[in-house]
Design a protein around this motif. Structure first.
Motif, PDB file in Angstrom:
ATOM      1  N   ASN A 160       0.836  -1.207   0.000  1.00  0.00           N
ATOM      2  CA  ASN A 160       0.000   0.000   0.000  1.00  0.00           C
ATOM      3  C   ASN A 160       0.866   1.249   0.000  1.00  0.00           C
ATOM      4  O   ASN A 160       0.598   2.199  -0.736  1.00  0.00           O
ATOM      5  CB  ASN A 160      -0.893   0.028   1.250  1.00  0.00           C
ATOM      6  N   ASP A 174       5.192   6.019   5.476  1.00  0.00           N
ATOM      7  CA  ASP A 174       5.572   6.576   4.161  1.00  0.00           C
ATOM      8  C   ASP A 174       5.332   8.077   4.153  1.00  0.00           C
ATOM      9  O   ASP A 174       4.669   8.613   5.052  1.00  0.00           O
ATOM     10  CB  ASP A 174       4.768   5.869   3.043  1.00  0.00           C
ATOM     11  N   GLN A 187     -12.546   1.890   0.388  1.00  0.00           N
ATOM     12  CA  GLN A 187     -11.453   2.635  -0.238  1.00  0.00           C
ATOM     13  C   GLN A 187     -11.763   4.120  -0.087  1.00  0.00           C
ATOM     14  O   GLN A 187     -12.910   4.536  -0.262  1.00  0.00           O
ATOM     15  CB  GLN A 187     -11.355   2.277  -1.722  1.00  0.00           C
ATOM     16  N   GLU A 235     -10.743   6.571  -1.948  1.00  0.00           N
ATOM     17  CA  GLU A 235     -11.084   7.145  -3.256  1.00  0.00           C
ATOM     18  C   GLU A 235     -12.419   6.616  -3.737  1.00  0.00           C
ATOM     19  O   GLU A 235     -12.721   5.433  -3.564  1.00  0.00           O
ATOM     20  CB  GLU A 235     -10.012   6.741  -4.268  1.00  0.00           C
ATOM     21  N   LEU A 248      -9.400  -4.767   0.183  1.00  0.00           N
ATOM     22  CA  LEU A 248      -9.416  -5.871   1.152  1.00  0.00           C
ATOM     23  C   LEU A 248      -8.122  -5.983   1.956  1.00  0.00           C
ATOM     24  O   LEU A 248      -8.083  -6.590   3.020  1.00  0.00           O
ATOM     25  CB  LEU A 248      -9.649  -7.205   0.416  1.00  0.00           C
ATOM     26  N   GLY A 249      -7.039  -5.388   1.423  1.00  0.00           N
ATOM     27  CA  GLY A 249      -5.710  -5.580   2.026  1.00  0.00           C
ATOM     28  C   GLY A 249      -5.670  -5.281   3.521  1.00  0.00           C
ATOM     29  O   GLY A 249      -5.146  -6.086   4.313  1.00  0.00           O
ATOM     30  N   LEU A 250      -6.214  -4.141   3.925  1.00  0.00           N
ATOM     31  CA  LEU A 250      -6.138  -3.756   5.341  1.00  0.00           C
ATOM     32  C   LEU A 250      -7.106  -4.576   6.203  1.00  0.00           C
ATOM     33  O   LEU A 250      -6.808  -4.888   7.353  1.00  0.00           O
ATOM     34  CB  LEU A 250      -6.439  -2.262   5.512  1.00  0.00           C
ATOM     35  N   SER A 286       1.554   8.484   5.780  1.00  0.00           N
ATOM     36  CA  SER A 286       0.754   7.622   6.672  1.00  0.00           C
ATOM     37  C   SER A 286       1.668   6.754   7.508  1.00  0.00           C
ATOM     38  O   SER A 286       2.793   6.449   7.101  1.00  0.00           O
ATOM     39  CB  SER A 286      -0.149   6.689   5.865  1.00  0.00           C
TER      40      SER A 286
HETATM   41  P1  ADP Z   1      -6.873  -1.259  -1.522  1.00  0.00           P
HETATM   42  O1  ADP Z   1      -5.504  -0.711  -1.368  1.00  0.00           O
HETATM   43  O2  ADP Z   1      -6.925  -2.483  -2.351  1.00  0.00           O
HETATM   44  O3  ADP Z   1      -7.881  -0.243  -1.943  1.00  0.00           O
HETATM   45  P2  ADP Z   1      -6.716  -1.676   1.352  1.00  0.00           P
HETATM   46  O4  ADP Z   1      -7.653  -2.337   2.294  1.00  0.00           O
HETATM   47  O5  ADP Z   1      -5.310  -2.152   1.339  1.00  0.00           O
HETATM   48  O6  ADP Z   1      -7.374  -1.758  -0.073  1.00  0.00           O
HETATM   49  O7  ADP Z   1      -6.712  -0.128   1.707  1.00  0.00           O
HETATM   50  C1  ADP Z   1      -7.938   0.544   1.895  1.00  0.00           C
HETATM   51  C2  ADP Z   1      -7.785   2.026   1.557  1.00  0.00           C
HETATM   52  O8  ADP Z   1      -6.942   2.645   2.541  1.00  0.00           O
HETATM   53  C3  ADP Z   1      -7.109   2.305   0.236  1.00  0.00           C
HETATM   54  O9  ADP Z   1      -8.046   2.266  -0.830  1.00  0.00           O
HETATM   55  C4  ADP Z   1      -6.517   3.694   0.455  1.00  0.00           C
HETATM   56  O10 ADP Z   1      -7.523   4.659   0.233  1.00  0.00           O
HETATM   57  C5  ADP Z   1      -6.187   3.708   1.957  1.00  0.00           C
HETATM   58  N1  ADP Z   1      -4.751   3.435   2.209  1.00  0.00           N
HETATM   59  C6  ADP Z   1      -4.216   2.272   2.619  1.00  0.00           C
HETATM   60  N2  ADP Z   1      -2.883   2.396   2.819  1.00  0.00           N
HETATM   61  C7  ADP Z   1      -2.561   3.663   2.531  1.00  0.00           C
HETATM   62  C8  ADP Z   1      -1.347   4.439   2.542  1.00  0.00           C
HETATM   63  N3  ADP Z   1      -0.175   3.902   2.874  1.00  0.00           N
HETATM   64  N4  ADP Z   1      -1.424   5.751   2.199  1.00  0.00           N
HETATM   65  C9  ADP Z   1      -2.604   6.312   1.861  1.00  0.00           C
HETATM   66  N5  ADP Z   1      -3.770   5.654   1.831  1.00  0.00           N
HETATM   67  C10 ADP Z   1      -3.767   4.345   2.158  1.00  0.00           C
END
Ligand code: ADP
Length: 425
Positions: free
Chosen positions: A324, A352, A371, A373, A385-387, A412
């Motif tokens: 991410n 980051d 998300q 966005e 889904l990653g987080l 972040s």
């Molecule tokens: P994805 O990245 O596939 O959209 P994640 O669950 O990993 O799904 O992240 C959810 C949302 O959190 C992302 O769509 C983004 O908006 C925000 N996000 C996650 N990590 C970061 C980061 N390092 N910097 C900025 N925004 C982040």
């Protein structure tokens, strides 16, 4: 010396007082019970039982207004066939209940059958002859919602006092019926949401299962072609391979999320130094960070910090966080992963200097499919889904995870905390 008549009068007054005390205690009881009963059927039954008892009559009924039909409906009744009654709508014009509802005032009628407003159809259908009646409006916040009726007083005629008592019961009943309806609506919405959630989980399970076999084939042929072919053909094969690999990550995300949701994730626990999954996640991300000219650094203590964990699952957690950071940080940006030893715990911070996250979104981003966005304008791909997966896996390891950011453009920081094995602290 007391005269005989005085004695008789006193006994009568005492009897009346006893009755009033009984009625008042029933009214008190009703407010307690109504506030603690949410089952609609029991609630209505209790209101009717109290009304017949307090007013010493043989039947009672509740009619609620149906806005669609513009008519009253028997919602509950005692002493008669409630199911049959429910099928007979009562008009607002040409019925005593309708008059009470429209004029919003109680009526006491001791000769029902000769009253011109009497709606005879009900009595005919259920073979019940109403002699006397008291009916009061049921109101919630200035709005009349129905009518409470008590019928056929056992001794003597109904009085204005009876109407007053019934009015107190009706006022409390209206509020309780409303609460119970709101609760039912809430329950329905909750059930619907649960159903939708189940459908979504099923869809994810089926989709990821169905995609896996053809994806395996594509990956196999594409890598074979990439190895064997030359020139342009090999380049095309690489493109197919890369797209298929991206698809494979998405399918794996769906599978992992589903397993977490249904509580079927299996952890292969072992005593491992936290440095191992952190280093592998770093190594896995390095080439993508390099491709964006980002500086990816790692800081870890030399001494192994032992945790009880599934090494692959934790690697996935840190990979998701680092990946991410790479995606949400512009070219030439900086990404750092740092391991710190704290009392009884180990803290892993992924930081980051990228796009950052609005403060009011910090908690939401851990929800599945969330998300920041908008879906229509988003530029970074992914399923959201990653987080959610990272949080689920960290929690399965008895840890916690959170995000911090000073807002858009401010970078972040994601902190993962895991318990150290006894002896490591
Ligand atoms: P994805 O990245 O596939 O959209 P994640 O669950 O990993 O799904 O992240 C959810 C949302 O959190 C992302 O769509 C983004 O908006 C925000 N996000 C996650 N990590 C970061 C980061 N390092 N910097 C900025 N925004 C982040």
């Amino acid at each position: 010396m007391l005269k005989q008549t005085d004695l008789a009068q006193d006994t009568e007054t005492l009897a009346e007082l006893k009755q009033v005390v009984h009625k008042l205690s029933r009214l008190l009881e009703i407010s307690v019970t109504l506030n603690s009963t949410l089952d609609p059927e029991r609630l209505l039954q209790f209101i009717l039982d109290t009304a017949t008892d307090v007013l010493d009559c043989s039947a009672a009924s509740i009619l609620l207004y149906d806005e669609k039909q513009g008519k009253l409906h028997f919602t509950a009744a005692t002493g008669t066939d409630p199911k049959k009654l429910a099928e007979i709508p009562v008009p607002l014009d040409g019925s005593i209940a309708g008059t009470v509802f429209r004029e919003n005032r109680p009526l006491v009628i001791n000769d029902v059958e000769s009253d011109p407003r009497h709606f005879g159809l009900v009595g005919q259908q259920i073979q019940f002859r109403p002699r006397s009646l008291v009916a009061v409006p049921m109101r919630i916040r200035e709005k009349t919602t129905g009518v409470l009726e008590a019928l056929n007083k056992r001794s003597g005629p109904f009085t204005q006092k009876d109407a007053q008592f019934l009015y107190v019961i009706a006022s409390q009943a209206a509020v309780s019926i409303n609460n119970s309806r709101l609760l039912q609506a809430l329950q329905r919405t909750y059930d619907e949401l649960n159903q939708l959630d189940k459908m979504k989980s099923n869809f994810m399970a089926i989709a990821s299962h169905e995609l896996r076999t053809p994806l395996g084939l594509i990956l196999g042929y594409a890598s074979f072609l990439q190895e064997k072919a030359h020139g342009e053909l090999s380049e095309h094969a690489s493109m197919v391979l890369n797209s298929a690999l991206r698809l494979q990550t998405l399918v794996e995300d769906m599978t992992n999320m589903n397993l977490l949701k249904i509580g079927s994730t299996e952890l292969m626990l072992a005593e491992i130094p936290i440095q191992i999954p952190v280093q592998s996640a770093h190594d896995r991300t390095k080439s993508t960070a390099d491709a964006k000219n980002q500086r990816l650094t790692i800081q870890m203590p030399q001494t192994p910090l032992y945790i009880n964990a599934d090494v692959e699952k934790l690697e996935l957690v840190f990979f998701n966080l680092l990946n991410n950071s790479v995606r949400y940080t512009p070219a030439q940006g900086e990404i750092r992963i740092q391991v710190d030893h704290k009392p009884g715990e180990v803290w892993v911070v992924v930081e980051d200097n990228g796009f950052g996250i609005p403060k009011d979104e910090l908690a939401n981003i851990f929800n599945e499919f969330y998300q920041v966005e908008d879906h229509m304008t988003r530029r970074y791909g992914g399923l959201g889904l990653g987080l959610a997966i990272a949080r689920g896996l960290v929690e399965l390891h008895g840890g916690r995870i959170w995000a911090e950011s000073d807002g858009p453009g401010q970078g972040s920081r994601f902190t993962t905390v895991l318990p150290l094995l006894d002896g490591s602290s």
